[in-house]
Design an enzyme around this catalytic site. Structure first.
Site, mmCIF file in Angstrom:
data_model
loop_
_atom_site.group_PDB
_atom_site.id
_atom_site.type_symbol
_atom_site.label_atom_id
_atom_site.label_comp_id
_atom_site.label_asym_id
_atom_site.label_seq_id
_atom_site.Cartn_x
_atom_site.Cartn_y
_atom_site.Cartn_z
ATOM 1 N N GLU A 208 -1.779 -8.846 4.465
ATOM 2 C CA GLU A 208 -1.729 -9.227 5.887
ATOM 3 C C GLU A 208 -3.102 -9.376 6.524
ATOM 4 O OE1 GLU A 208 -1.053 -6.362 4.600
ATOM 5 O OE2 GLU A 208 -1.495 -4.665 5.902
ATOM 6 N N CYS B 25 0.833 -1.212 0.000
ATOM 7 C CA CYS B 25 0.000 0.000 0.000
ATOM 8 C C CYS B 25 0.867 1.262 0.000
ATOM 9 C CB CYS B 25 -0.991 -0.058 1.170
ATOM 10 S SG CYS B 25 -2.361 1.070 0.906
ATOM 11 N N TYR B 26 0.930 2.016 1.106
ATOM 12 C CA TYR B 26 1.812 3.194 1.084
ATOM 13 C C TYR B 26 3.245 2.773 0.745
ATOM 14 C CZ TYR B 26 4.099 7.535 2.560
ATOM 15 O OH TYR B 26 4.837 8.687 2.595
ATOM 16 N N SER C 160 2.279 -14.703 34.656
ATOM 17 C CA SER C 160 2.377 -16.150 34.893
ATOM 18 C C SER C 160 3.387 -16.785 33.951
ATOM 19 C CB SER C 160 1.023 -16.829 34.677
ATOM 20 O OG SER C 160 0.060 -16.236 35.500
ATOM 21 N N VAL D 263 -2.018 -13.541 32.382
ATOM 22 C CA VAL D 263 -1.234 -14.405 31.499
ATOM 23 C C VAL D 263 0.243 -14.014 31.505
ATOM 24 C CG1 VAL D 263 -1.037 -15.272 29.132
ATOM 25 C CG2 VAL D 263 -3.238 -14.463 29.960
ATOM 26 N N ASP D 264 0.516 -12.718 31.314
ATOM 27 C CA ASP D 264 1.903 -12.310 31.094
ATOM 28 C C ASP D 264 2.781 -12.604 32.309
ATOM 29 O OD1 ASP D 264 0.702 -11.411 28.837
ATOM 30 O OD2 ASP D 264 0.765 -9.300 29.360
ATOM 31 N N LYS E 99 1.327 -11.156 21.902
ATOM 32 C CA LYS E 99 0.471 -11.830 22.886
ATOM 33 C C LYS E 99 0.166 -13.290 22.517
ATOM 34 C CE LYS E 99 -2.203 -11.199 26.569
ATOM 35 N NZ LYS E 99 -1.841 -10.420 27.754
#
Ligand code: XMP
Length: 517
Positions: free
Chosen positions: A175, A86-87, A233, A230-231, A373
Site C-alpha cells: 500500500e 505484514c502483521y 462546501s 472544503v467539507d 478526503k
C-alpha cells in the site's frame, strides 16, 4: 449510508496499524468499495456482510505477545479470499498452524523481492520488484498447504499463497508508494483473486447518496453551516443538488475570516448555487467577546460559544427545519469508533470548538461519512465547485484569532488579514499553493526597531508559516524558495503599515504545532 452502495465490497481488518486507512484508500483507488472493520470481527458477521475479499492490515504487535490482537480464525474458512499484509501474514500463519519468528534486527526500508512461483498476484509485476519492508517478525514455518511465492535476500517468505485456497500473505507493504509495483499487486488481488470488477464510481456514489438524501429528508428542510472549508462546501453543494430550495445554509461571519473569504462563500452559494443563505454578521459580537483575552484556549472557548449562540439563534428562525447537515468524513467515523463494525475509538486530540447545543434537536445528515478526503475533493469538482475551493488549505475554526497572538483587536486583524493575503497571493503566483499543505501569516506581539527612509520605526514582526504534511498530526516546514519568501517579505513590509520585520518559521511538528496558539 453504507448499505447497498455497492455489491462489491472489501473488508480491511484493522490491527492497529497506521496503514489500515492507507490500504482502504488504495483499494478505493482501484474503484472497489471497502470498509475498515475491527480486527476481531466474527466470521459470522463477515459471512453476513458477504465481502468479495478480506485484507488483514499490518500492526505494531507480535503475534505471540500477550494481548496481541487476534482475528477470528473462522475467517480463513469462509471461502472468501484473504490477503494478509505484514502483521496480517503473521496472523494467517499463526491461525493456520505455521510459525512466526522474531528476526534479530528489525527490517525497515527498501528490498528487492524475486518472484519464486507464478501467481495471480504477479500479473504485470516484474520478476524482481522493489518492495517496502517494515517488520520485526517473519514466517519461520509455513502453514500446511502454503507455498512461497516471493523472497528477498533477508526474507524467505516475502510472499506466500495457499496451493488451492484463495489465501495470500505479503511480508512487505504493497500500500505504500515505496513498493514500486504495490498498486499492481493490490489490483491483482482485487481483480484476479477476489473477482471484483472495479465498478465503484464517485458518480454512482453521488447518484445513490442524492436518492437516499431525498428519501430521508422528504418535505423537511435541512440546515447546513458553511465555513468556507472544503467539507461543508461539498455537503452544501451535494444537498443543493439533492433537495434544492429545501436547503438553508448559515454562514456566521465572525470577523476572523481571511480577506474576501466571506464574500467568496456568499457569491458561490447565492450566485452559482442559489441556496437560501443566511449570513450572520457577528463581527462585533466576536470582537467584544475577545476583548482583553490573551490565553489561546480561552479564545477558543469564547469563539466556540459565540458561534453556537449565533448559529442556534439563526437556525431557530428557519421554519420546518428538521435536519442538520454535517461534513463528517470516513476517517472521523473510524477514529471516533462510530462505524458499526469499525475499530474502537482511538484517542485523538481534537481542537474543534464545541458541537451544537442539544436543545436544537435536529437529526443529523452526514452525506460524506463514507468518503476519504481525496474522494470529497473529487466529488466537489464533480459537483461544480471551483478548484480554489476544493483544494483550499485547512483553516482553523477560531480563524485569525489564533494567528493574532495576544489580544485580538480590529486593527491587528486587519494588518494580519492583509499580510496573509499577500503570503497566499505570492504562493499562488509561484504555483506552490497545491504543493504545500498549509501556509499562512501570524502576527506576533513583538515590536522591533527598523528603519524606513531616514526614520527609525518601532513596529510589529510577522511570521510566515508553511508546512508539508499528510495528516496534520506531524508536519515538516516547507522549503519555500528564497525568492518567494523574499517577495512575500518585501511586499508585506512595503505595503502594510505596522509591520517592519518578517520571519520564517522553520520548526517541525512535533515539537512545534502548526498554529502558533
Ligand atoms: P496544530 O496547531 O495542532 O494544528 O498543529 C493541526 C491542524 O489543526 C488545525 N487547528 C484547528 N482547527 N479549530 C480547528 O478547527 C482549532 O481550534 C484548531 N487549532 C488548530 C490547524 O490549522 C492544523 O490544520
Amino acid at each position: 449510508m453504507t448499505k447497498n452502495i455497492t455489491s462489491e465490497k472489501i473488508l480491511v481488518l484493522d490491527f492497529g496499524s497506521q496503514y489500515a486507512q492507507l490500504i482502504a484508500r488504495r483499494v478505493r483507488e482501484q474503484n472497489v468499495y471497502c470498509e475498515i472493520v475491527r480486527h476481531n470481527i466474527s466470521a459470522e458477521r463477515v459471512r453476513e456482510i458477504q465481502p468479495m475479499g478480506i485484507i488483514l492490515s499490518g500492526g505494531p504487535s507480535s503475534v505471540y505477545e500477550e494481548g496481541a490482537p487476534q482475528c477470528d480464525s473462522g475467517i480463513f474458512h469462509l471461502g472468501i479470499p484473504v490477503l494478509g499484509i505484514c502483521y496480517g501474514i503473521h496472523q494467517m500463519t499463526h491461525h493456520l498452524g505455521g510459525k512466526v519468528i522474531g528476526v534479530p534486527t528489525r527490517e525497515y526500508g527498501h528490498s528487492v523481492m524475486s518472484v519464486a512461483k507464478a501467481s495471480p498476484l504477479w500479473e504485470n509485476v516484474s520478476e524482481n520488484t522493489t518492495v517496502w519492508m517494515s517488520h520485526g517478525d517473519q514466517i519461520g514455518e509455513l502453514p500446511e498447504g502454503f507455498e512461497v511465492l516471493g523472497k528477498t535476500d533477508t526474507c524467505d517468505c516475502a510472499a506466500i499463497g495457499h496451493q488451492t485456497l484463495p489465501l495470500f500473505g505479503l511480508q512487505f507493504h504493497p500500500e505504500v508508494t515505496h513498493s514500486v509495483e504495490g498498486e499492481q499487486i493490490l489490483k491483482n488481488f482485487l481483480l484476479n483473486v477476489c473477482g471484483c470488477h472495479g465498478t465503484w464510481r464517485l458518480e454512482d456514489f453521488e447518484r445513490i447518496t442524492i436518492e437516499k438524501m431525498r428519501e430521508t429528508i422528504g418535505d423537511n428542510r435541512v440546515i447546513c453551516g458553511l465555513s468556507g472549508g472544503v467539507d461543508s462546501s461539498v455537503v452544501a453543494a451535494l444537498l443543493y443538488k439533492a433537495i434544492g430550495d429545501k436547503l438553508s445554509c448559515i454562514l456566521v461571519d465572525n470577523g476572523l475570516l481571511r480577506k474576501n473569504e466571506a464574500s467568496g462563500v456568499i457569491e458561490l452559494f447565492t450566485e452559482h448555487f442559489h441556496t437560501d443563505l443566511h449570513v450572520v454578521n457577528a463581527q462585533e459580537l466576536f470582537l467584544s467577546q475577545l476583548a482583553g483575552i490573551t490565553e489561546p484556549q480561552e479564545k477558543r472557548r469564547r469563539i466556540g460559544k459565540a458561534f453556537i449562540d449565533c448559529f442556534a439563534s439563526e437556525a431557530k428562525k428557519i421554519e420546518n427545519a428538521k435536519f442538520l447537515a454535517q461534513g463528517t468524513l470516513y476517517p472521523d467515523v473510524i477514529e471516533s469508533g462510530g462505524a458499526p463494525d469499525g475499530p474502537a475509538a482511538t484517542i485523538k486530540l481534537h481542537h474543534n470548538v464545541g458541537g451544537l447545543p442539544k436543545d436544537l434537536k435536529f437529526e443529523l445528515v452526514e452525506p460524506l461519512r463514507d468518503l476519504f478526503k481525496d474522494e470529497v475533493r473529487r466529488l466537489g469538482l464533480q459537483l461544480g465547485l471551483p478548484e480554489s475551493m476544493v483544494w483550499r488549505h485547512p483553516f482553523p475554526g477560531p480563524g485569525l484569532a489564533v494567528r493574532c497572538l495576544g489580544e485580538v483587536t480590529e486593527e491587528k486583524l486587519s494588518v494580519l488579514r492583509e499580510a496573509d493575503a499577500i503570503v497566499l497571493e505570492e504562493l499562488n503566483n509561484a504555483d506552490l499553493y497545491r504543493k504545500t499543505s498549509q501556509t499562512f501569516a501570524v502576527l506576533l506581539p513583538v515590536q522591533s526597531v527598523g528603519v524606513m527612509g531616514d526614520a527609525r520605526t518601532y513596529e510589529n514582526a510577522l511570521a510566515i508559516r508553511s508546512v508539508d504534511t499528510n495528516d496534520f498530526m506531524t508536519a515538516d516546514w516547507s522549503r519555500l524558495p528564497y525568492d518567494v519568501l523574499a517577495r512575500m517579505s518585501t511586499r508585506i513590509i512595503n505595503e502594510i503599515k505596522g509591520i517592519n520585520r518578517v520571519v520564517y518559521d522553520i520548526s517541525s511538528k512535533p515539537p512545534a504545532t502548526i498554529e502558533w496558539e
